[in-house]
Scaffold this motif. Structure first.
Motif, PDB file in Angstrom:
ATOM      1  N   GLY A   1     -15.090   1.013  -2.871  1.00  0.00           N
ATOM      2  CA  GLY A   1     -14.839   2.274  -2.179  1.00  0.00           C
ATOM      3  C   GLY A   1     -15.166   2.271  -0.706  1.00  0.00           C
ATOM      4  O   GLY A   1     -14.487   2.937   0.085  1.00  0.00           O
ATOM      5  N   ASP A   2     -16.205   1.535  -0.294  1.00  0.00           N
ATOM      6  CA  ASP A   2     -16.590   1.543   1.117  1.00  0.00           C
ATOM      7  C   ASP A   2     -16.140   0.278   1.851  1.00  0.00           C
ATOM      8  O   ASP A   2     -16.591   0.004   2.964  1.00  0.00           O
ATOM      9  CB  ASP A   2     -18.109   1.702   1.247  1.00  0.00           C
ATOM     10  N   LYS A   3     -15.260  -0.497   1.206  1.00  0.00           N
ATOM     11  CA  LYS A   3     -14.798  -1.733   1.826  1.00  0.00           C
ATOM     12  C   LYS A   3     -13.507  -1.502   2.615  1.00  0.00           C
ATOM     13  O   LYS A   3     -12.708  -0.621   2.277  1.00  0.00           O
ATOM     14  CB  LYS A   3     -14.551  -2.814   0.772  1.00  0.00           C
ATOM     15  N   GLU A   4     -13.307  -2.295   3.628  1.00  0.00           N
ATOM     16  CA  GLU A   4     -12.087  -2.207   4.434  1.00  0.00           C
ATOM     17  C   GLU A   4     -11.135  -3.359   4.155  1.00  0.00           C
ATOM     18  O   GLU A   4      -9.959  -3.280   4.507  1.00  0.00           O
ATOM     19  CB  GLU A   4     -12.438  -2.186   5.924  1.00  0.00           C
ATOM     20  N   HIS A   5     -11.631  -4.420   3.555  1.00  0.00           N
ATOM     21  CA  HIS A   5     -10.817  -5.610   3.316  1.00  0.00           C
ATOM     22  C   HIS A   5     -11.159  -6.189   1.937  1.00  0.00           C
ATOM     23  O   HIS A   5     -12.263  -6.025   1.431  1.00  0.00           O
ATOM     24  CB  HIS A   5     -11.075  -6.695   4.376  1.00  0.00           C
ATOM     25  N   TYR A  20      -5.335   2.023   0.457  1.00  0.00           N
ATOM     26  CA  TYR A  20      -5.312   1.757   1.898  1.00  0.00           C
ATOM     27  C   TYR A  20      -6.392   0.769   2.331  1.00  0.00           C
ATOM     28  O   TYR A  20      -6.725   0.676   3.512  1.00  0.00           O
ATOM     29  CB  TYR A  20      -5.404   3.046   2.723  1.00  0.00           C
ATOM     30  N   ILE A  21      -6.948   0.026   1.370  1.00  0.00           N
ATOM     31  CA  ILE A  21      -7.830  -1.090   1.704  1.00  0.00           C
ATOM     32  C   ILE A  21      -6.946  -2.282   2.050  1.00  0.00           C
ATOM     33  O   ILE A  21      -6.055  -2.636   1.283  1.00  0.00           O
ATOM     34  CB  ILE A  21      -8.751  -1.445   0.510  1.00  0.00           C
ATOM     35  N   HIS A  22      -7.189  -2.893   3.188  1.00  0.00           N
ATOM     36  CA  HIS A  22      -6.402  -4.071   3.547  1.00  0.00           C
ATOM     37  C   HIS A  22      -6.733  -5.208   2.593  1.00  0.00           C
ATOM     38  O   HIS A  22      -7.894  -5.584   2.425  1.00  0.00           O
ATOM     39  CB  HIS A  22      -6.714  -4.495   4.979  1.00  0.00           C
ATOM     40  N   ALA A  23      -5.717  -5.736   1.946  1.00  0.00           N
ATOM     41  CA  ALA A  23      -5.935  -6.802   0.971  1.00  0.00           C
ATOM     42  C   ALA A  23      -4.907  -7.907   1.174  1.00  0.00           C
ATOM     43  O   ALA A  23      -3.744  -7.638   1.467  1.00  0.00           O
ATOM     44  CB  ALA A  23      -5.837  -6.248  -0.458  1.00  0.00           C
ATOM     45  N   GLU A  24      -5.362  -9.132   1.025  1.00  0.00           N
ATOM     46  CA  GLU A  24      -4.479 -10.291   1.114  1.00  0.00           C
ATOM     47  C   GLU A  24      -4.672 -11.152  -0.136  1.00  0.00           C
ATOM     48  O   GLU A  24      -5.724 -11.119  -0.773  1.00  0.00           O
ATOM     49  CB  GLU A  24      -4.798 -11.129   2.348  1.00  0.00           C
ATOM     50  N   ALA A  25      -3.648 -11.930  -0.432  1.00  0.00           N
ATOM     51  CA  ALA A  25      -3.732 -12.867  -1.558  1.00  0.00           C
ATOM     52  C   ALA A  25      -3.441 -14.274  -1.061  1.00  0.00           C
ATOM     53  O   ALA A  25      -2.579 -14.465  -0.188  1.00  0.00           O
ATOM     54  CB  ALA A  25      -2.739 -12.485  -2.646  1.00  0.00           C
ATOM     55  N   TYR A  26      -4.169 -15.228  -1.619  1.00  0.00           N
ATOM     56  CA  TYR A  26      -3.966 -16.632  -1.262  1.00  0.00           C
ATOM     57  C   TYR A  26      -4.022 -17.491  -2.516  1.00  0.00           C
ATOM     58  O   TYR A  26      -4.747 -17.156  -3.462  1.00  0.00           O
ATOM     59  CB  TYR A  26      -5.058 -17.111  -0.292  1.00  0.00           C
ATOM     60  N   PRO A  27      -3.298 -18.605  -2.520  1.00  0.00           N
ATOM     61  CA  PRO A  27      -3.575 -19.616  -3.538  1.00  0.00           C
ATOM     62  C   PRO A  27      -5.019 -20.077  -3.336  1.00  0.00           C
ATOM     63  O   PRO A  27      -5.425 -20.351  -2.194  1.00  0.00           O
ATOM     64  CB  PRO A  27      -2.571 -20.731  -3.224  1.00  0.00           C
ATOM     65  N   ALA A  60      -6.857  -1.268  -8.730  1.00  0.00           N
ATOM     66  CA  ALA A  60      -6.280  -0.543  -7.593  1.00  0.00           C
ATOM     67  C   ALA A  60      -6.311   0.962  -7.842  1.00  0.00           C
ATOM     68  O   ALA A  60      -6.650   1.746  -6.946  1.00  0.00           O
ATOM     69  CB  ALA A  60      -4.852  -1.024  -7.354  1.00  0.00           C
ATOM     70  N   TYR A  61      -5.947   1.362  -9.053  1.00  0.00           N
ATOM     71  CA  TYR A  61      -5.907   2.795  -9.384  1.00  0.00           C
ATOM     72  C   TYR A  61      -7.281   3.434  -9.210  1.00  0.00           C
ATOM     73  O   TYR A  61      -7.422   4.476  -8.552  1.00  0.00           O
ATOM     74  CB  TYR A  61      -5.404   2.974 -10.821  1.00  0.00           C
ATOM     75  N   HIS A  62      -8.314   2.816  -9.771  1.00  0.00           N
ATOM     76  CA  HIS A  62      -9.638   3.437  -9.715  1.00  0.00           C
ATOM     77  C   HIS A  62     -10.277   3.315  -8.332  1.00  0.00           C
ATOM     78  O   HIS A  62     -11.050   4.205  -7.934  1.00  0.00           O
ATOM     79  CB  HIS A  62     -10.532   2.857 -10.807  1.00  0.00           C
ATOM     80  N   ALA A  63      -9.958   2.275  -7.580  1.00  0.00           N
ATOM     81  CA  ALA A  63     -10.432   2.196  -6.198  1.00  0.00           C
ATOM     82  C   ALA A  63      -9.832   3.330  -5.370  1.00  0.00           C
ATOM     83  O   ALA A  63     -10.512   3.952  -4.537  1.00  0.00           O
ATOM     84  CB  ALA A  63     -10.079   0.835  -5.589  1.00  0.00           C
ATOM     85  N   ALA A  64      -8.546   3.620  -5.604  1.00  0.00           N
ATOM     86  CA  ALA A  64      -7.890   4.718  -4.896  1.00  0.00           C
ATOM     87  C   ALA A  64      -8.496   6.063  -5.290  1.00  0.00           C
ATOM     88  O   ALA A  64      -8.701   6.940  -4.441  1.00  0.00           O
ATOM     89  CB  ALA A  64      -6.390   4.707  -5.189  1.00  0.00           C
ATOM     90  N   LEU A  65      -8.807   6.236  -6.580  1.00  0.00           N
ATOM     91  CA  LEU A  65      -9.455   7.471  -7.021  1.00  0.00           C
ATOM     92  C   LEU A  65     -10.798   7.656  -6.310  1.00  0.00           C
ATOM     93  O   LEU A  65     -11.126   8.753  -5.847  1.00  0.00           O
ATOM     94  CB  LEU A  65      -9.694   7.438  -8.529  1.00  0.00           C
ATOM     95  N   PHE A  66     -11.550   6.585  -6.238  1.00  0.00           N
ATOM     96  CA  PHE A  66     -12.872   6.656  -5.605  1.00  0.00           C
ATOM     97  C   PHE A  66     -12.757   7.031  -4.132  1.00  0.00           C
ATOM     98  O   PHE A  66     -13.582   7.778  -3.606  1.00  0.00           O
ATOM     99  CB  PHE A  66     -13.590   5.322  -5.764  1.00  0.00           C
ATOM    100  N   LYS A  67     -11.706   6.536  -3.471  1.00  0.00           N
ATOM    101  CA  LYS A  67     -11.521   6.830  -2.054  1.00  0.00           C
ATOM    102  C   LYS A  67     -10.834   8.179  -1.825  1.00  0.00           C
ATOM    103  O   LYS A  67     -10.754   8.661  -0.701  1.00  0.00           O
ATOM    104  CB  LYS A  67     -10.708   5.712  -1.385  1.00  0.00           C
ATOM    105  N   GLY A  68     -10.273   8.771  -2.886  1.00  0.00           N
ATOM    106  CA  GLY A  68      -9.673  10.096  -2.764  1.00  0.00           C
ATOM    107  C   GLY A  68      -8.287  10.113  -2.157  1.00  0.00           C
ATOM    108  O   GLY A  68      -7.856  11.132  -1.607  1.00  0.00           O
ATOM    109  N   THR A  69      -7.533   9.035  -2.281  1.00  0.00           N
ATOM    110  CA  THR A  69      -6.175   8.998  -1.732  1.00  0.00           C
ATOM    111  C   THR A  69      -5.184   9.611  -2.732  1.00  0.00           C
ATOM    112  O   THR A  69      -5.515   9.855  -3.890  1.00  0.00           O
ATOM    113  CB  THR A  69      -5.750   7.556  -1.415  1.00  0.00           C
ATOM    114  N   ASP A  70      -3.973   9.855  -2.270  1.00  0.00           N
ATOM    115  CA  ASP A  70      -2.921  10.413  -3.123  1.00  0.00           C
ATOM    116  C   ASP A  70      -2.297   9.267  -3.911  1.00  0.00           C
ATOM    117  O   ASP A  70      -1.411   8.566  -3.432  1.00  0.00           O
ATOM    118  CB  ASP A  70      -1.869  11.113  -2.257  1.00  0.00           C
TER     119      ASP A  70
END
Length: 611
Positions: free
Chosen positions: A465-469, A494-501, A587-597
């Motif tokens: 919830g309090d992370k930006e990346h 809206y947390i910036h996330a990247e994926a890598y091998p 992703a769903y529960h992280a968004a709930l915690f942050k209060g996004t739509d």
């Protein structure tokens, strides 16, 4: 994206327009409006939700009208830019228009119309259509003629619905490149960009073809094709249920659709399981002949569907031993490529109307690719109609903007394609075929077990919830699942996330790792598990905190800085389907915690029908 609904009836249609617009909210929008005919054109518009429009339209009545939800392209999010657009505001021959799509030559047309004395009150390309129709109506005094003349001068994509004060019993609609359907009722007829907008009034619909123009009145509908000939389009009885458009016991449509995945997967493989064999006919009557001729596969898709295609590349090359390429649709159509007439073009689209994917298919066909397969969730949509073969996923209506059950059913369809091609190519033994069938039958149960992990995943989500990346890692066929997980997290939280091998960590991304960047690891019990464990040690050595989704039989243990949730036992080749469930829930529960739509993330739309 933008949504259209319209009606001509013997009853008051304003409540139906408002309800229809509410049904279209899931597509993504930032403003809404309606225009109806009484003694004048009455227009009501509002920035924000349809509920605000409904409040402003209290007491309004009419028997003919059009409505629209706008997703801003030309011009900002203002009431002046909201649809419908009219021309002019004080005129007994006044015109009102709603429009989905993009008019590419609107600047040229705007200059021309301004020179003719027309005044523009918005920044939109749509207002050009209203003035252009009005200009030609002044000459012909016939709304159908005026609309046909106007659209002949438009370049781009459109679905439009037009009403005129001087012809209060008539509505004209037209489409080119954007979806539009007509709904048939008793003493009333309807137009919509999505069947959900008219389900409360009718299930009897026809899907217009590119170039069609139709006249709607209370007692008749007349369709003219692009050659100017009167035509009859096939009538369909929609099987979309109103219940599928309601939340029921869930908090959000995304949560509902995540939990609908066992049923969606079961429905998608029903015919296969009933047959007890992988048959070419599942893809169409000519599939057997086409599959024997192809020597490679090219997958074209966008967004989440692109990640499904990337997963399928592993299956197609390992199971069917057929060379496979995967390309982002919007990139493919703008580069020089080497056509191969023996290559199967596979397009993947939830809506069947994704403009980039549709245009990529057209481009491939122009290059000389005769064989195409559409994997799609919406029957009779544009991409399946333009394809040689079709495999419909049976996910049902998907309302949440962030795709979940559509993605997993796409994976199922692509797996079935891989095994079927293996069989056609003489590589599949009877024992292997029965094994794959058994794994498919067991998959829905494993997915349900993965869904039961939701309480544990909810606890993890609080740590995000309090992370930006965030960083997602996977290897092999699970790397695309890591990419899908990163996409889901950034889409709705809206947390910036990247994926890598995971093996790429030391080639750059490791520089980002610290205690403030959670690292999510897809770690199934497959041949690459030990490699993944080594990559995890690289993260821990830099102080990174790991969140690991591991199979029940992979012998992972939680420790300081290493959080572990165990998914069901390894399910073989279908493991990617199982492992996407936890990252969706995260992703769903992280968004709930942050209060996004959650269902309507900012700046995004469900059906992307513009470039």
């Amino acid at each position: 994206m933008c949504g259209i609904v319209g009606a001509v009836s013997n009853r008051n249609i304003v409540p139906l327009l408002i309800e229809g617009l509410s049904r279209l909210e899931y597509r993504g929008y930032d403003s809404a409006g309606i225009a109806v005919l009484n003694q004048s054109i009455v227009r009501v518009r509002a920035v924000g939700r349809v509920s605000e429009l409904e409040r402003k339209a209290q007491g309004l009545t009419s028997q003919i009208g059009i409505g629209h939800t706008r997703w801003a392209t030309h011009g900002g999010v203002t009431e002046q830019n909201a649809h419908p657009h009219v021309s002019p505001t004080q005129d007994q021959a006044g015109i009102a228009v709603v429009h989905n799509g993009i008019i590419e030559n609107h600047d040229e047309q705007r200059d021309r119309l301004q020179a003719l004395g027309y005044h523009f009150t918005s920044q939109t390309d749509t207002e050009v259509i209203a003035h252009l129709v009005h200009y030609y109506y002044q000459q012909s005094k016939d709304l159908l003629v005026a609309v046909r003349q106007a659209i002949s001068e438009l370049t781009g994509a459109y679905a439009i619905s037009v009403i005129a004060l001087a012809q209060p019993q008539t509505m004209i609609v037209a489409r080119l490149g954007c979806p539009l359907l007509i709904g048939y009722g008793e003493g009333e007829n309807f137009v919509a960009s999505d069947v959900s907008a008219v389900l409360s009034a009718t299930r009897k619909v026809v899907y217009l073809e590119d170039g069609d123009v139709a006249t709607l009145q209370t007692d008749r509908v007349t369709i003219i094709d692009k050659q100017g000939e009167t035509v009859q389009r096939k009538v369909h009885m929609s099987d979309v249920s109103l219940a599928s458009l309601e939340l029921g016991p869930y908090s959000h449509f995304m949560q509902k659709e995540i939990h609908e995945q066992p049923r969606a997967i079961s429905d998608t493989i029903e015919a296969l399981i009933d047959d007890g064999a992988f048959r070419c006919e599942l893809f169409g009557a000519t599939a057997a002949d086409i599959f024997k001729q192809i020597d490679s596969v090219l997958i074209l898709a966008a967004g989440t569907s692109y990640y499904a295609g990337m997963t399928a590349k592993y299956w197609l090359e390992s199971i069917a031993k057929i060379p496979t390429s995967v390309e982002i649709a919007s990139e493919y159509r703008y580069r020089d490529s080497v056509p191969n007439p023996k290559q199967l073009i596979v397009t993947i689209s939830q809506s069947g109307e994704t403009l980039d994917t549709m245009e990529a298919l057209k481009h491939a066909q122009k290059l000389g690719h005769p064989f195409s397969l559409a994997i799609c969730n919406v029957q009779e949509s544009a991409i399946p109609r333009a394809s040689s073969l079709i495999y419909y996923t049976r996910a049902g209506a998907e309302i949440g903007v962030a795709s979940t059950k559509a993605f997993t059913t796409q994976l199922i369809a692509l797996f079935v394609l891989s095994v079927t091609l293996s069989k056609v190519r003489g590589l599949l033994t009877d024992a292997q075929e029965q094994q794959y069938l058994a794994e498919l039958r067991q998959l829905t149960g494993s997915v349900q077990i993965a869904l039961n992990l939701e309480p544990q995943i909810r606890e993890w989500a609080h740590r995000f919830g309090d992370k930006e990346h965030a960083l997602f890692l996977g290897r092999g066929i699970h790397f695309p699942i890591a990419m899908e997980g990163a996409l889901k997290l950034k889409e709705i939280s809206y947390i910036h996330a990247e994926a890598y091998p995971a093996g790429e960590l030391k080639h750059g991304p490791l520089a980002l790792v610290d205690s403030n960047m959670p690292v999510v690891v897809i770690a199934p019990n497959d041949a690459l598990l030990e490699k993944v464990k080594s990559n995890m040690q690289e993260v821990r050595a830099r102080g990174g905190e790991l969140f690991v989704f591991a199979d029940a039989d992979s012998h992972f243990h939680a420790s300081e800085g290493v959080q572990v949730i165990r998914t069901p036992r390894h399910v073989g080749a279908l493991s990617p389907v199982l492992h996407v469930i936890p990252v969706q829930l995260l992703a769903y529960h992280a968004a709930l915690f942050k209060g996004t739509d959650v269902d309507k993330p900012r700046n995004l739309a469900k059906s992307v029908t513009v470039e």
